[in-house]
Every structure is written in structure tokens, then in C-alpha cells.
Design an enzyme around this catalytic site. Structure first.
Site, PDB file in Angstrom:
ATOM      1  N   HIS A  50      -5.158 -12.811  -4.986  1.00 42.11           N
ATOM      2  CA  HIS A  50      -5.456 -11.580  -4.250  1.00 42.11           C
ATOM      3  C   HIS A  50      -6.966 -11.397  -4.251  1.00 42.11           C
ATOM      4  O   HIS A  50      -7.521 -10.650  -5.040  1.00 42.11           O
ATOM      5  CB  HIS A  50      -4.767 -10.369  -4.887  1.00 42.11           C
ATOM      6  CG  HIS A  50      -4.785  -9.141  -4.032  1.00 42.11           C
ATOM      7  ND1 HIS A  50      -3.726  -8.754  -3.243  1.00 42.11           N
ATOM      8  CD2 HIS A  50      -5.746  -8.215  -3.820  1.00 42.11           C
ATOM      9  CE1 HIS A  50      -4.020  -7.656  -2.605  1.00 42.11           C
ATOM     10  NE2 HIS A  50      -5.264  -7.292  -2.934  1.00 42.11           N
ATOM     11  N   HIS A  66       0.827  -1.221   0.000  1.00 44.70           N
ATOM     12  CA  HIS A  66       0.000   0.000   0.000  1.00 44.70           C
ATOM     13  C   HIS A  66       0.858   1.267   0.000  1.00 44.70           C
ATOM     14  O   HIS A  66       0.635   2.187   0.792  1.00 44.70           O
ATOM     15  CB  HIS A  66      -0.961  -0.001   1.188  1.00 44.70           C
ATOM     16  CG  HIS A  66      -2.098  -0.966   1.041  1.00 44.70           C
ATOM     17  ND1 HIS A  66      -3.238  -0.666   0.339  1.00 44.70           N
ATOM     18  CD2 HIS A  66      -2.250  -2.246   1.481  1.00 44.70           C
ATOM     19  CE1 HIS A  66      -4.062  -1.702   0.371  1.00 44.70           C
ATOM     20  NE2 HIS A  66      -3.479  -2.675   1.038  1.00 44.70           N
ATOM     21  N   HIS A  69      -6.417  -2.642  -5.352  1.00 47.47           N
ATOM     22  CA  HIS A  69      -6.138  -1.208  -5.296  1.00 47.47           C
ATOM     23  C   HIS A  69      -5.361  -0.718  -6.515  1.00 47.47           C
ATOM     24  O   HIS A  69      -5.493   0.452  -6.888  1.00 47.47           O
ATOM     25  CB  HIS A  69      -5.349  -0.871  -4.023  1.00 47.47           C
ATOM     26  CG  HIS A  69      -6.187  -0.808  -2.787  1.00 47.47           C
ATOM     27  ND1 HIS A  69      -6.604   0.373  -2.226  1.00 47.47           N
ATOM     28  CD2 HIS A  69      -6.707  -1.790  -2.012  1.00 47.47           C
ATOM     29  CE1 HIS A  69      -7.327   0.125  -1.146  1.00 47.47           C
ATOM     30  NE2 HIS A  69      -7.404  -1.182  -1.000  1.00 47.47           N
ATOM     31  N   HIS A 102      -4.370  -9.657  -0.067  1.00 52.36           N
ATOM     32  CA  HIS A 102      -5.590  -8.880   0.188  1.00 52.36           C
ATOM     33  C   HIS A 102      -5.971  -8.833   1.664  1.00 52.36           C
ATOM     34  O   HIS A 102      -6.391  -7.789   2.157  1.00 52.36           O
ATOM     35  CB  HIS A 102      -6.767  -9.410  -0.629  1.00 52.36           C
ATOM     36  CG  HIS A 102      -8.016  -8.584  -0.464  1.00 52.36           C
ATOM     37  ND1 HIS A 102      -8.087  -7.277  -0.884  1.00 52.36           N
ATOM     38  CD2 HIS A 102      -9.224  -8.877   0.074  1.00 52.36           C
ATOM     39  CE1 HIS A 102      -9.304  -6.802  -0.613  1.00 52.36           C
ATOM     40  NE2 HIS A 102      -9.995  -7.749  -0.032  1.00 52.36           N
TER      41      HIS A 102
END
Length: 710
Positions: A257, A45, A153, A285
Site C-alpha cells: 500500500h 474508505h 489512512h 493506495h
């Protein structure tokens, strides 16, 4: 391995590693010349809260630490299981820092100690001559190759001439990362040629000494599309065939994921659904760190879940200590060594029930006096800060140099059912500015509902990873902080409610909602424009093909819209509206759904209904079909009530079962280009060549019966 980690500049020692449980698999006699050593990480992230003055650099700092671990441990390569970036379109600064770090830590003169057996051009950028695997490029000097799939994402978006692209495509053509697991799904499923389409996964084949590794990657697929692919048995993988390596000698590893935990109906993947040929599943995930391999009941493979490397929500799962792992693979054996991350911001959380605390006279709490409650809550927060300091010191006890503690994340959940009045959470946090990283949302108030009012329901507005905080007891908006109320509100609900109140005569509501959400969530600026243009073109073509008088224009427009809605639903595999069948109500499809949530977690069409579905769409299955597919996902054969396929409803007469005998389709050596082994590779073939390998799809495996608990 521990000694290599101990040489890190951050003062890592063998004391920082945790001994695995007794049931964890291990390698009996490790041989470095025949053993892959891989650093596992996921959900980095990068770019999360990058504008926050306190937490803005947390993700990138931890990613730097992960690369340092890989360099100091001298791993063969780095393997990332999705969500490298937090945003679909990372900022310039975010991309700049990421490329700079990958260049700093993964480029160099150290020889690559393993050989690539698959085609290095497979997955390369069309129209260009450089390979998809960066260390096979003679113009690049790669020391530690990095492989990654995409997550939810940072998934591919866009409809330009190059097709859907994501940030990993940019890193791939930059030569600092190897992007694989990209699924090219066709939008048109009505042609006969598409009968053999779906999710087809080719592995990256690697060899180190006598160990052969096949890495399969499945980047995140939208829930509703994955749901369709699973129920239609269209998720299959290629198996290596030919050469001097028997099929049973390959160590098959899969990266996924998707949701692992039940977040609601049709929104998770059962653990026992993968093919028996898989030996290890690396699951992305989910942010909880469960890196020790877990044996799946009734299956021969294990699952490892590294978890996230940065806390993106104040949830219990994020408070667990965060680690990466070093995976060792030798022959058919493997083991994982856990490495704690030291640059992760401390996070402590606790829960207080005011009615129980007030019963203890030593706390001196008056539930009708908010000041006395605030004094008690301040003591609890101070206790959490001290606990964070203690845990930080224990984590860094072996460091050669003292490290100042980062401002901790503190979350205190407060049950306020019997309290008359509460202090404003933002005002409460002002006392801890400069002492905690999140002073505005330290407190989370909630009220418990009466037992008679409790209902089991799916809270679709809950952010990822915070399901424990979003139940019936937190539905009171007055008991939540402003940030919690904003987090619970989703733009998709506002768009859906607005469109339901309109009377659109041409545009399809679900399609427009999907386009708006792609514009909002994925920053796809052309999503709405492309959807409107495509719909107008479809409706205009339908209208031109008919003789329409002025009085019947509205009626024909309504029919054209219905036709466009049915086409959109067929393309996206979602029901436009609930339909009744045989007197049974059919539940609405969840927009973010993937797998049915029920006794068996998913349902599969019977052979007859699947045949009927294919026959309706012009995809006739015959014994002379082009290929045989081995199912990567083996779903349950049982059907739950009210969840049959939409296409099955239109066929009342029985249809014969499809046969499973199909001819084999094999890619010839001309299609799978042989490339000499890397010159720098220590384990490269002495003859300067490599084994010729072809891919083939093997027979379909039997469906897996899932228990009620699954």
C-alpha cells in the site's frame, strides 16, 4: 464462477463480467479442490464523508455489496489491501456498522476449505491465548476469513503500553478480521542488535489441496522511513523452508500500500523493484481501477490494482468504472475475474475550453457576458446528467428489479483564460440541488498560463489521486472554487511557515511539526505532549552532564538543541537542513518522500558507503552475522548526483566491501508451533496434523537495474 455470481440477490449475471485481455494469465484446467478463490478489494474508505446527508453511506453500502459478492460467489477468503477506513480513528457509528457487516457475512457454518501451515499464534495479541487467525479459534465459527493490511489512512498510531494500534487491531481482537503486514520498526538504530532489524516480513502460509500459497503483507510505511529502508537494503522477507513442500512450489503473493504513480520526487515505488520469487503483487493506495494483471517489463511477476470502491475526490481516475476481482490460484497459475460494483455512485466529468466553444457560433457564447457563458455551462451539465443516467441503466440492465439511480457526481472543468467574468460556482450549483450529489463544486475554473511561464515542479499540496488537476494551469486562486482552495491548502505548510518564523531555543522545529501533523491528521492527542516531554528530558540530561555557568546557559542550550535535532534526524532518517558536498548542492528532503524521483527513481549506496554507514552507527557487518536476508525490494545500483546518504559524507577514506557470506538463521520447530488442521476444513490433513515448517532467510539477491523511464 459466473454462474455463482449470477445468483446474487442484486441480480448479477454473467453479462456483468468483462472478458479479460488476451495477454492476461489464466488457469488451463481448473480443479475446485486444488484452487484458491479469493475476493480482492482495496481502499474501501469506510467513513468517508459520513456526515454528508447525500454521500454519507456510500462507502459502507459498497462494502456491504463486496461482502455479498464474496458470500454469493462462495470464495475461500477475502483479501483487502489497505485503507479499509478513511479515518485513523473511525467514529463509533463507522466501527459499529463495519463489525456488524463482517459478522453478518463472514461468520457461519460453512467449512473453511484450506489449511493454515504457519503458526496461528504468530502476530497474536501479547498476553492473550487466542490465535491471530480467527478461523483457528475454537470459540469462533468463521465461514469466510477476511485478511487485511493497513493503509496510510488507517495506519497504527500511539505510544501506549500496547504500542501503536489502529482500527484493524480492534477488528482483529474482535474476531471478525485477520490483520497482518504490521511492521514493527525500531526507533533506535544505533545499537549493534539493530543491525539485523528493519522491515522483516513473515508470510501467512496456506494450503488447499496441492496448491500452496504464501501471502506477504507490507502495510503502509511513512515515505521517509521506507526511503531509508529501501536504500539501506533492510526490507527482506522470510521464505518457507522445510517440510514436504519445495520452495519453488509456493505461490508467493505480496500486498503493498504505497504510491505507484509519481506524485513528486521520492514519493513512489518503482514497479520493477520486487524480488523475482514474487508471482503476483496486489497494489493498494492508487484509486484507479486496473484490476487486470499487468506484466512488469523485465520481471516474471504481475501487478493487479483493484482501485478504490468509493470516489474520495473528483479526479479523472475516480470516474473509471469500479470493480472488485475474484482471484483464482492453482499451483503456479492464476487468473482474475472482474466483477463490477453496482452500488457505486455515478460519476461523470468533462472539460470545456470557453475560447474554443465561443468560436462555434451555434453555442451563442459571448466571452464578455457571464450570463451567456452560464447558459452554455448549464447545457453541458445537463448533458453529463443524461450520460450518467444512460450509463446507470446499462450497468443495471440485467437486474431482476429496477433500481432508482443515485444522485450522480458531476465535475465540469472550465478553462476561462479569455473570459472577462464568470458566474459564482456555488450560485451556479443551486440550480442543480436535488439533481446532483455535489451542487457546490460542479464547476472547476482554471486559467492556462503562458508557455514561457510553465515550469516543471512538484505540487506538494495536491490531494492524493488528483495530480492531473493540480498543475501550473490551476495556480490562480481566483479561478478555483472555495472547496478546491481548501483542498489545496495543507496544514503542514501553515505549521512549517509558522515555526520558521519563530526562534525556538529548545524544541526541534521538524520534530514539533511532525508531532502537530500527527495530532491533526491522525488524531493522536498525545503526540505533542510526548514530543515535548521527550525533548525536555533529552536536553535536560545533556545539560546536567556539563558544568554550566549562568553566562553560558544560552550557548549550552543551543548546543543541546543541535544535539537533539541530530538525534531526531537520525531516528527519523531525514536531513535537518540541506548540506553541501564537494561543491554540489543537495536537495531538501521531502517530508512525504519515500523514493528518489529521477532517472532510476531511486538510488542505493555502494557497498563501501553502506559499510561505512553501518560502521558509523556501530552496526559492524561481519561474515559471522546472524542471518542472510532475501531482499523483497531490489533497488537500483546506480547513484544519482547529489543524493548520497548523509552518513556517507563523513567518511572520506575508502572502506572494504562487505562480504555477502553469512550464516543462516532458522527458526526452530519449537519457535514455530505446529497446530492441528482445522476440524471444519474440507482440505484438512486426514491425519489431523500439519507439516512442520520453519522460516529462514535466504541469500541476498542481486540489485535490479532500472531504466531511465522507470
Amino acid at each position: 464462477m459466473a454462474s455463482q455470481v449470477a445468483s446474487s440477490s442484486r441480480g448479477r449475471t454473467a453479462a456483468n463480467t468483462v472478458e479479460p485481455p488476451d495477454a492476461t494469465p489464466s488457469i488451463a484446467a481448473k480443479d475446485s479442490d486444488n484452487c484458491f478463490r479469493i475476493l480482492l478489494a482495496t481502499d474501501n474508505h469506510i467513513g468517508y464523508a459520513e456526515k454528508d446527508p447525500i454521500r454519507g453511506q456510500d462507502a459502507i453500502n459498497t462494502f456491504r455489496e463486496i461482502l455479498e459478492i464474496a458470500r454469493d460467489a462462495e470464495v475461500d477468503f477475502i483479501l483487502l489491501a489497505g485503507d479499509l477506513f478513511h479515518e485513523n480513528r473511525p467514529s463509533r457509528g463507522c466501527m459499529h456498522q463495519t463489525i456488524a457487516l463482517l459478522r453478518e457475512y463472514t461468520l457461519g457454518d460453512r467449512p473453511v476449505s484450506f489449511e493454515l501451515l504457519s503458526d496461528p499464534m504468530d502476530g497474536s495479541t501479547p498476553g492473550f491465548s487466542f490465535p491471530a487467525i480467527n478461523y483457528e479459534d475454537p470459540n469462533l465459527n468463521i465461514a469466510i476469513p477476511t485478511f487485511s493490511i493497513h493503509g496510510n489512512h488507517d495506519d497504527p498510531q500511539g505510544t501506549g503500553p500496547e504500542g501503536a494500534l489502529c482500527a484493524l487491531d480492534v477488528l482483529s481482537v474482535s474476531g471478525v478480521l485477520n490483520y497482518f503486514g504490521k511492521v514493527d520498526l525500531m526507533a533506535d538504530e544505533t545499537t549493534a542488535e539493530s543491525a539485523d532489524k528493519g522491515i522483516r516480513i513473515k508470510p501467512i502460509l496456506l494450503r488447499k489441496g496441492s496448491t500452496h500459497l504464501a501471502m506477504y503483507g507490507v502495510g503502509n510505511v511513512k515515505d521517509n522511513r521506507m526511503h531509508y529502508e529501501l536504500r539501506s537494503n533492510r526490507v527482506k522477507m522470510f521464505m518457507p523452508e522445510g517440510g514436504d513442500v519445495p520452495e519453488e512450489d509456493w505461490f508467493n503473493m505480496l500486498l503493498v500500500h504505497q504510491n505507484r504513480v509519481k506524485h513528486g520526487p521520492q514519493s513512489s515505488v518503482p514497479e520493477g523493484m520486487f524480488d523475482d520469487s514474487i508471482k503476483l503483487v496486489v497494489w493498494g493506495h492508487e484509486h484507479d481501477c486496473r484490476i487486470w494483471p499487468e506484466k512488469v517489463e523485465g520481471k516474471d511477476y504481475y501487478i493487479t490494482q483493484p482501485g478504490s470502491s468509493v470516489a474520495t475526490s473528483l479526479a479523472p481516475g475516480e470516474a473509471l468504472p469500479k470493480h472488485v476481482g475474484i482471484l483464482s490460484i492453482q499451483g503456479s497459475q492464476f487468473q482474475i475475474t472482474e466483477i463490477p460494483l453496482k452500488t457505486v455512485r455515478p460519476f461523470e466529468m468533462d472539460e470545456v475550453v470557453l475560447s474554443e466553444a465561443a468560436s462555434d457560433e451555434s453555442n451563442k457564447i459571448n466571452l464578455e457576458d457571464k450570463d451567456s457563458i452560464a447558459v452554455y455551462l448549464r447545457k453541458q451539465v445537463e448533458s453529463l446528467i443524461r450520460r450518467a443516467k444512460q450509463n446507470w441503466n446499462e450497468r443495471h440492465a440485467e437486474d431482476t428489479e429496477p433500481v432508482d439511480m443515485m444522485l450522480p457526481l458531476i465535475r465540469l472543468k472550465v478553462e476561462t483564460s479569455d473570459a472577462k467574468e464568470m458566474t459564482n460556482p456555488v450560485r451556479f450549483g443551486q440550480d442543480f440541488v436535488g439533481r446532483v450529489a455535489n451542487p457546490r463544486d460542479i464547476l472547476q475554473y482554471y486559467r492556462r498560463k503562458k508557455a514561457a511561464e510553465k515550469k516543471t515542479k512538484n505540487v506538494a499540496d495536491a490531494p492524493d489521486g488528483v495530480d492531473d488537476e493540480w498543475g501550473p494551469e490551476t495556480d490562480d486562486p481566483n479561478a478555483m472554487t472555495a472547496s478546491d482552495r481548501l483542498a489545496k491548502l495543507r496544514m503542514s505548510n501553515l505549521v512549517r511557515q509558522y515555526l520558521q518564523a519563530q526562534q525556538l531555543e529548545v524544541l526541534v522545529e521538524n520534530g514539533l511539526e511532525d508531532a502537530v501533523m500527527r495530532f491533526v491528521d491522525k488524531d493522536d492527542r498525545d503526540a505533542i505532549k510526548d514530543f515535548v516531554a521527550e525533548t525536555l528530558k533529552s536536553v535536560g540530561k545533556d545539560m546536567k552532564g556539563q558544568e554550566v555557568v549562568e553566562e553560558d546557559v544560552e550557548e549550552h542550550m543551543l548546543r543541546a538543541k543541535e544535539h537533539a535535532a541530530s538525534q531526531w534526524a537520525a531516528t527519523n532518517h531525514r536531513d535537518e537542513a540541506p548540506k553541501a558536498k564537494k561543491g554540489k548542492a543537495k536537495q531538501d528532503s521531502d517530508v512525504d518522500s519515500m523514493v528518489d524521483d529521477g532517472d532510476s527513481m531511486m538510488e542505493v549506496e555502494s557497498d563501501a558507503s553502506l559499510k561505512a554507514t553501518k560502521k558509523k552507527k556501530g552496526k559492524t557487518a561481519s561474515s559471522g552475522s546472524k542471518s542472510r536476508g532475501k531482499k523483497l525490494f531490489a533497488p537500483s545500483a546506480s547513484e544519482e548526483e547529489g543524493e548520497e546518504e548523509e552518513e556517507e559524507e563523513e567518511h572520506d577514506e575508502p572502506v572494504p566491501k562487505p562480504t555477502t557470506a553469512r550464516s543462516k538463521k532458522t527458526l526452530t520447530p519449537a519457535n514455530v508451533r505446529a497446530k492441528p488442521a482445522p476440524k471444519r476444513g474440507a482440505a484438512a490433513s486426514k491425519s489431523g496434523g500439519q507439516t512442520q515448517l520453519t522460516f529462514s532467510k535466504t541469500k541476498v539477491s542481486k540489485p535490479i537495474e532500472l531504466s531511465d523511464e522507470d
